[in-house]
Design an enzyme around this catalytic site. Structure first.
Site, short mmCIF file in Angstrom:
data_model
loop_
_atom_site.label_atom_id
_atom_site.label_comp_id
_atom_site.label_asym_id
_atom_site.label_seq_id
_atom_site.Cartn_x
_atom_site.Cartn_y
_atom_site.Cartn_z
N HIS A 251 3.83 -2.22 -1.52
CA HIS A 251 2.62 -1.58 -2.28
C HIS A 251 1.71 -0.92 -1.39
CE1 HIS A 251 -0.91 -1.12 -4.89
NE2 HIS A 251 -0.11 -1.15 -5.76
N SER B 147 -2.80 5.12 -12.24
CA SER B 147 -3.61 5.32 -13.29
C SER B 147 -2.66 5.79 -14.70
CB SER B 147 -4.65 6.39 -13.14
OG SER B 147 -5.50 6.04 -11.97
N ASN C 283 1.72 -4.72 -12.53
CA ASN C 283 1.30 -5.27 -11.39
C ASN C 283 -0.04 -5.90 -11.66
OD1 ASN C 283 0.60 -6.09 -8.81
ND2 ASN C 283 0.25 -4.14 -7.80
N GLY D 92 -5.73 3.19 -9.22
CA GLY D 92 -6.70 2.78 -9.56
C GLY D 92 -7.86 3.58 -9.59
N GLU E 212 4.10 6.02 -5.94
CA GLU E 212 2.66 5.75 -6.39
C GLU E 212 1.74 6.62 -5.09
OE1 GLU E 212 2.20 2.10 -8.66
OE2 GLU E 212 2.00 1.36 -6.29
N LYS F 152 -1.87 -7.51 -9.75
CA LYS F 152 -2.78 -7.44 -8.59
C LYS F 152 -3.31 -9.02 -8.71
CE LYS F 152 -3.33 -2.63 -8.76
NZ LYS F 152 -4.08 -1.58 -7.90
N GLU G 40 -1.51 -0.81 -1.07
CA GLU G 40 -2.78 -1.81 -0.64
C GLU G 40 -2.21 -2.84 0.27
OE1 GLU G 40 -3.46 -3.10 -4.74
OE2 GLU G 40 -4.22 -1.38 -5.42
C1 PEP Z 1 -0.68 -0.09 -9.04
O1 PEP Z 1 -1.31 -1.03 -8.42
O2 PEP Z 1 0.57 -0.13 -8.52
C2 PEP Z 1 -1.32 0.80 -9.72
C3 PEP Z 1 -0.54 1.99 -10.25
O3 PEP Z 1 -2.45 0.52 -10.39
P1 PEP Z 1 -3.44 1.57 -11.47
O4 PEP Z 1 -2.33 1.72 -12.71
O5 PEP Z 1 -4.33 0.72 -11.96
O6 PEP Z 1 -3.47 3.03 -10.79
#
Ligand code: PEP
Length: 253
Positions: free
Chosen positions: A95, A211, A10, A171, A165, A12, A97
């Site tokens: 997601h 992460s 992703n 992040g 997640e 983003k 976000e």
């Molecule tokens: C994500 O945005 O779905 C995500 C898991 O980000 P990160 O790997 O940066 O934590």
């Protein structure tokens, strides 16, 4: 049938320099030849066609980061699932976000998942608890309810992918402990079995996201109900993303 391993990147709203062709080809060079894993790159909407062109003839798919459930109409700034279906194979829905910053509810996420499937897209349906919910001991129930709510109206889950997640791991550099993620993945599998029966549920890939890095991916993939990863930050680094895909392939492929 067991779920096919899948790793999705992703991007983003990145990269800021908008060098999409360069990034997509560098990643494709790393992962093209790795077998046994479905590989999906999810660039910003503006870059979907460009990245799809770069990936033509390569064993790497293109996914969108979101889509609108209506087929067309007065929805300024939005892109319909039917439009995305002409370019992509996958689309991320729900997601965290989008849920946190754009107020998306399970109901909206479910509408998106239904529309995605109707347009030939595999929805990557994201769920995950906040730290407050986890600290209160309510994570399993919360994610169970999110799964049920976000899949309302999805009668056939054969193209569905679930992204677990935990919000506090996205992040932040603080990834969930693999046993914690594994316990949640098992609970998600049980919820899917209740909804769709054992055979269909076992074929749904459950991804861990939060992460993920080449250093920490191994123990997640060792968990029986984690079939891959949804990767944010590390998906912008071709070498790191390549190592993640390669490790998933060597453990699960
Ligand atoms: C994500 O945005 O779905 C995500 C898991 O980000 P990160 O790997 O940066 O934590």
């Amino acid at each position: 049938m067991t779920a096919k391993p899948l790793v999705a990147g992703n991007w983003k709203m990145n990269p800021a320099a908008a060098n999409f062709t360069e990034l997509a080809s560098a990643i494709a060079d790393e992962i093209d030849k790795i077998d046994g894993v479905v590989k999906v790159l999810c660039p910003p909407t503006v870059a979907l066609r460009e990245v799809a062109t770069v990936l033509e003839g390569r064993d790497v798919l293109v996914g969108a980061q979101d889509g609108h459930p209506e087929p067309s109409g007065a929805y300024t700034g939005e892109v319909a699932m039917g439009m995305l279906g002409q370019i992509c194979s996958h689309v991320i829905v729900g997601h965290s976000e989008r849920r946190a910053l754009f107020g998306e509810t399970d109901h909206v996420v479910a509408q998106k998942a239904v529309a995605a499937i109707a347009n030939g897209l595999s929805p990557i349906v994201c769920v995950g608890e906040s730290l407050d919910i986890r600290d209160a001991g309510d994570a399993i129930k919360f994610v169970h309810d999110q799964i049920v709510g976000s899949l309302t109206g999805v009668d056939n889950p054969s193209s569905v992918v679930i992204g677990y997640e935990p919000v506090w791991a996205i992040g932040t550099g603080v990834s969930a402990r693999p046993d914690v993620a594994g316990e949640m993945a098992e609970s998600i599998r049980n919820t899917l079995m209740d909804l769709y029966g054992d055979e269909a549920a076992l074929a749904i890939p459950i991804l861990y996201g939060g992460s993920v890095s080449p250093e920490n991916i191994g123990p997640y993939i060792d968990r029986p109900h984690i079939n891959g990863a949804l990767v944010g930050g590390a998906s912008l680094k071709p070498n790191d993303f390549g190592q993640i895909v390669s490790l998933v392939a060597s453990i699960r492929g």
